[in-house]
Design a protein around this motif. Structure first.
Motif: not given
Length: 246
Positions: A51-66
């Motif tokens: 969640y925090s990484i997604g927030r820092d890079f303006d990406q959704s946690p779902g996209d990062l997971r995929a």
């Protein structure tokens, strides 16, 4: 909003060599988009969550997971490289969904379910006999990125454990929070005590409800106060709904 592991460990500050670069970024607590390498990867630091990484890079946690084929998003390891920019060929498919107005208009329909899940009634093992950590006038935090409450008081005033628990963090490693203590009460519940003048406990120490853990102060604050927050499954909840009336 404070980024934490599920066990309550916060994300620490980036090294002093990177502070000059980080200061130029739009930060909440730590990290910014410029820390990704040329291939679009980021190296996981202590305290990072998806969640925090997604927030820092303006990406959704779902996209990062995929993008990173993560079967369990809670298994991030320090030093692990994860993709924070869309792979080649994926950006064209995901970008329109984020920017197109029809998709944005459709998102609110999904929000109530998420909010309802976040504010679901506490389970039996989550119900604690909370107490106020210190006396004083309270109000929602003046810092927009913090979701807890500020409690006014005087320098040196006692700060108490709001419930029994274990100290998972005691130090001054998170910018904007000063001397901070984090207690873990159950597998899902944490409490945060920030801006202290003095910390009186150590990491790993078990504390009882009402035990003094710090003295109120103004570290990383423009006035003396205690910032208090309760988090459930890594997300802040309204502490006023759990603390007793006074």
């Amino acid at each position: 909003m404070l980024p934490l592991f599920a066990d309550g460990r916060p994300r620490r500050l980036i090294s002093s060599a990177l502070l000059t670069v980080a200061a130029a970024c739009v930060l909440t607590l730590a990290g910014c988009a410029s820390t990704a390498d040329s291939e679009g990867y980021y190296t996981v630091q202590r305290g990072d969550t998806l969640y925090s990484i997604g927030r820092d890079f303006d990406q959704s946690p779902g996209d990062l997971r995929a993008w990173n084929r993560l079967s369990n998003p809670n298994d991030l390891e320090v030093g692990q490289r994860i993709r924070v920019r869309p792979p080649v060929g994926v950006a064209a498919r995901t970008a329109p969904t984020r920017s197109a107005k029809p998709a944005a208009a459709a998102r609110p329909a999904a929000k109530p379910a998420s909010k309802e899940k976040e504010e679901a009634p506490l389970a039996a093992d989550e119900k604690l006999d909370w107490i106020w950590p210190t006396p004083g006038k309270s109000a929602p935090s003046a810092d927009s990125y913090k979701k807890g409450i500020d409690i006014a008081g005087s320098s040196g005033q006692s700060v108490l454990a709001s419930a029994a628990g274990k100290v998972t963090y005691a130090g001054r490693g998170i910018r904007g929070y000063g001397n901070m203590v984090i207690l873990k009460h159950t597998p899902t519940l944490l409490s945060v005590y920030a801006h202290n003048k003095t910390i009186l406990v150590k990491e790993g120490q078990t504390v009882t409800r009402g035990q003094q853990i710090a003295e109120m102060g103004d570290t990383d604050s423009d006035k003396v106060k205690l910032y208090f927050e309760i988090r459930r499954n890594g997300k802040p909840v309204n502490p006023m709904g759990l603390l007793p009336p006074r």
